[in-house]
Scaffold this motif. Structure first.
Motif, PDB file in Angstrom:
ATOM      1  N   ARG A   1       0.853  -1.192   0.000  1.00 27.25           N
ATOM      2  CA  ARG A   1       0.000   0.000   0.000  1.00 27.25           C
ATOM      3  C   ARG A   1       0.886   1.238   0.000  1.00 27.25           C
ATOM      4  O   ARG A   1       1.886   1.298   0.719  1.00 27.25           O
ATOM      5  N   CYS A   2       0.508   2.192  -0.792  1.00 28.59           N
ATOM      6  CA  CYS A   2       1.258   3.441  -0.866  1.00 28.59           C
ATOM      7  C   CYS A   2       0.348   4.560  -0.375  1.00 28.59           C
ATOM      8  O   CYS A   2      -0.733   4.768  -0.917  1.00 28.59           O
ATOM      9  N   PHE A   3       0.807   5.242   0.673  1.00 32.69           N
ATOM     10  CA  PHE A   3      -0.007   6.301   1.274  1.00 32.69           C
ATOM     11  C   PHE A   3       0.476   7.688   0.849  1.00 32.69           C
ATOM     12  O   PHE A   3       0.061   8.688   1.425  1.00 32.69           O
ATOM     13  N   CYS A   4       1.383   7.755  -0.105  1.00 30.95           N
ATOM     14  CA  CYS A   4       1.923   9.059  -0.504  1.00 30.95           C
ATOM     15  C   CYS A   4       0.801   9.984  -0.974  1.00 30.95           C
ATOM     16  O   CYS A   4      -0.098   9.547  -1.697  1.00 30.95           O
ATOM     17  N   THR A   5       0.889  11.216  -0.580  1.00 29.97           N
ATOM     18  CA  THR A   5      -0.149  12.185  -0.964  1.00 29.97           C
ATOM     19  C   THR A   5       0.118  12.678  -2.393  1.00 29.97           C
ATOM     20  O   THR A   5       1.255  12.627  -2.869  1.00 29.97           O
TER      21      THR A   5
ATOM     22  N   ARG B   1       9.799   9.388 -11.837  1.00 31.58           N
ATOM     23  CA  ARG B   1       9.406   8.036 -11.414  1.00 31.58           C
ATOM     24  C   ARG B   1       9.179   8.037  -9.917  1.00 31.58           C
ATOM     25  O   ARG B   1       9.861   8.737  -9.169  1.00 31.58           O
ATOM     26  N   TYR B   2       8.247   7.219  -9.491  1.00 30.67           N
ATOM     27  CA  TYR B   2       7.971   7.103  -8.061  1.00 30.67           C
ATOM     28  C   TYR B   2       9.193   6.504  -7.372  1.00 30.67           C
ATOM     29  O   TYR B   2       9.829   5.586  -7.911  1.00 30.67           O
ATOM     30  N   ASP B   3       9.512   7.005  -6.178  1.00 34.14           N
ATOM     31  CA  ASP B   3      10.755   6.578  -5.512  1.00 34.14           C
ATOM     32  C   ASP B   3      10.602   5.329  -4.639  1.00 34.14           C
ATOM     33  O   ASP B   3      11.514   4.994  -3.887  1.00 34.14           O
TER      34      ASP B   3
ATOM     35  N   ARG C   1       9.049   4.706  -1.997  1.00 36.50           N
ATOM     36  CA  ARG C   1       9.261   4.910  -0.569  1.00 36.50           C
ATOM     37  C   ARG C   1       8.407   3.973   0.289  1.00 36.50           C
ATOM     38  O   ARG C   1       8.895   3.402   1.269  1.00 36.50           O
ATOM     39  N   CYS C   2       7.125   3.795  -0.092  1.00 34.46           N
ATOM     40  CA  CYS C   2       6.224   3.031   0.781  1.00 34.46           C
ATOM     41  C   CYS C   2       6.516   1.525   0.793  1.00 34.46           C
ATOM     42  O   CYS C   2       5.942   0.783   1.589  1.00 34.46           O
ATOM     43  N   ARG C   3       7.411   1.075  -0.117  1.00 31.71           N
ATOM     44  CA  ARG C   3       7.880  -0.319  -0.049  1.00 31.71           C
ATOM     45  C   ARG C   3       8.400  -0.642   1.347  1.00 31.71           C
ATOM     46  O   ARG C   3       8.327  -1.758   1.812  1.00 31.71           O
TER      47      ARG C   3
HETATM   48 ZN   LIG Z   1       4.118   5.895  -1.320  1.00 34.31          ZN
END
Ligand SMILES: [Zn+2]
Length: 507
Positions: free
Chosen positions: A128-132, A151-153, A155-157
């Motif tokens: 799940r990715c919670f990035c705003t 590109r998405y980094d 992070r939420c991994r």
């Molecule tokens: Zn994220």
């Protein structure tokens, strides 16, 4: 289905053709995107799928991608099926026709996507990715500032399960992303050959489930192909780059993928992109202008792919027979729409020759004539005779509604002065021609009638033969050019020709 993986893995087209019989029933599919109505490129993709399925005893499946709620066009789904039916290549399974693997609209298959997402989350292949949106926008801006591809980094991994639980407890919105493994395998595309795309090195983890609970194309495509037991996917070249992503999803889900064949782009003859904005590439446009489906199918398969040699006039059964995926090249197919009138002329001639198809043309023309000439009815034999005589000259059936052919449907008004200006022997010509026509009443042909007219009218003293013909054409049609006088007479029929000649020349 079991065989399909082997073929995909071995990637040997020869064996694909060789073992066709043993992999029945093949299932086979095309997915048409719902944001627009069917255009030439879409028709070509659908046709290639249809040909492949029919050639190998498979099913042609139409699935509607309608999960992007912001791009839905009301009526587009029905419009696409209408156009495929018009073209004579209806799907075997579709939203309208149903089938054993329905529903065929992705928006009605959400539970299947959610199941797959759950499995991927549990196995650690998705997160799940919670990035705003603000954070994602910042990443994008920063990349653009450094002249890099955004590109998405990922992070939420790295969120711990405790962190995830905490965010879920706070009801924070999230999307689900697929964790791209590094070191993607090469795969063999049935058209493009061995293809390698290390997707993890150039892209961030892709979203597979959006915040609104709808899947993205990548996930829906994989889940549906698998659940619908699809064996072959023939789709546009623009999806080649995404295929590695799809194969990684199959691997993560533990499923066997179908075989893929990507079709090169269909371009204008100058190599520019067929633009949907031009509007005139939509199939509906060609239907409205009166083109026959056969002409459209023929021209889009005559630009260098899937067939050995180009030739005008191929019919659908011939296309099925001659179609060969091996001869689809990786070059873009260049479509020369300037040649469409010639394709149309050839196919219209063929339709006129076949009794069943001719009957369809007659019915269509009767409808159009009723619309144009209120209350007028024209019988079948009359229209058939005209079509047969004009075969090879007409490009579209609707040509017969143009002013040049209005003499077929209404008597022309002819000025006496014009006739007498052409010849001082107008009334002699009139009575001579009436005699010839009376004689031809029961048995004549174009050749016979032409010969009769020529032998009699050549004997006139003061009027040249060509002038007599000009005069008669004017009498019969009110126009100066057009079919030969004998053809006009046979089209109109002897009785009607006599009436027109008598009225203009013998009164
Ligand atoms: Zn994220």
């Amino acid at each position: 289905m079991k065989k399909m993986k082997e073929i995909c893995g071995a990637g040997n087209l020869q064996s694909l053709n060789g073992i066709t019989g043993s992999m029945n029933p093949q299932r086979h599919f095309v997915e048409l995107h719902m944001e627009s109505f069917l255009h030439l490129g879409g028709l070509r993709t659908a046709l290639y799928n249809y040909l492949f399925a029919k050639k190998h005893g498979g099913n042609f499946i139409l699935r509607l991608e309608d999960t992007d709620r912001s791009r839905l066009v009301p009526g587009a789904a029905d419009g696409i099926e209408d156009m495929l039916e018009w073209a004579g290549i209806p799907p075997d399974e579709s939203p309208r026709r149903g089938g054993l693997f329905g529903p065929y609209e992705q928006s009605q298959r959400l539970s299947l996507y959610h199941e797959a997402v759950q499995a991927l989350l549990e196995s650690g292949s998705a997160y799940r990715c919670f990035c705003t949106p603000q954070r994602l926008e910042l990443i994008k801006k920063e990349a653009l500032r450094r002249r890099q591809t955004p590109r998405y980094d990922n992070r939420c991994r790295h969120l711990t399960s405790a962190q995830v639980q905490e965010k879920l407890a706070q009801n924070l919105p999230f999307v689900v992303r697929f964790q791209l493994p590094s070191g993607a395998h090469s795969f063999q595309d049935l058209v493009f050959g061995w293809t390698h795309h290390d997707v993890a090195s150039v892209e961030g983890d892709p979203v597979i489930l959006k915040g609104d609970g709808f899947p993205t194309y990548h996930l829906a495509n994989v889940v549906d192909d698998y659940k619908m037991a699809v064996s072959h996917v023939l789709r546009g070249e623009e999806w080649l780059i995404s295929t590695t992503k799809h194969l990684l999803l199959y691997r993560a889900l533990g499923w066997r993928p179908p075989a893929y064949a990507h079709l090169p782009l269909l371009l204008n003859k100058d190599g520019s992109k067929l633009s949907k904005r031009q509007g005139d590439i939509f199939i509906q446009h060609f239907v409205q202008r009166g083109y026959l489906p056969d002409a459209m199918l023929d021209i889009i398969t005559n630009c260098g792919s899937g067939f050995t040699g180009n030739q005008i006039g191929r019919t659908l059964p011939e296309l099925i027979e001659q179609y060969n995926l091996q001869s689809v090249s990786t070059h873009s197919a260049l479509l020369d729409l300037d040649k469409l009138p010639e394709f149309s002329r050839v196919h219209l001639s063929r339709w006129i020759e076949g009794a069943d198809m001719r009957a369809q043309l007659v019915a269509r023309l009767q409808t159009l004539l009723r619309e144009k000439y209120k209350d007028a009815t024209f019988d079948r034999e009359y229209i058939e005779r005209i079509l047969v005589l004009r075969k090879g000259h007409l490009i579209l059936l609707t040509d017969l509604l143009s002013p040049d052919y209005s003499y077929l449907w209404v008597r022309p008004s002819v000025q006496q002065e014009d006739l007498h200006r052409l010849s001082s022997e107008a009334s002699e010509i009139g009575s001579l021609v009436v005699q010839i026509l009376h004689k031809s009443r029961h048995d004549t042909s174009l050749e016979l009638l032409s010969r009769e007219l020529k032998s009699h009218l050549q004997q006139l003293k003061a009027t040249k033969y060509s002038t007599s013909m000009q005069l008669l054409r004017l009498v019969l049609s009110g126009i100066k050019k057009g079919p030969s006088v004998a053809e006009m007479m046979l089209s109109l029929g002897v009785e009607e020709s006599i009436i027109r000649v008598q009225k203009a020349l013998c009164s």
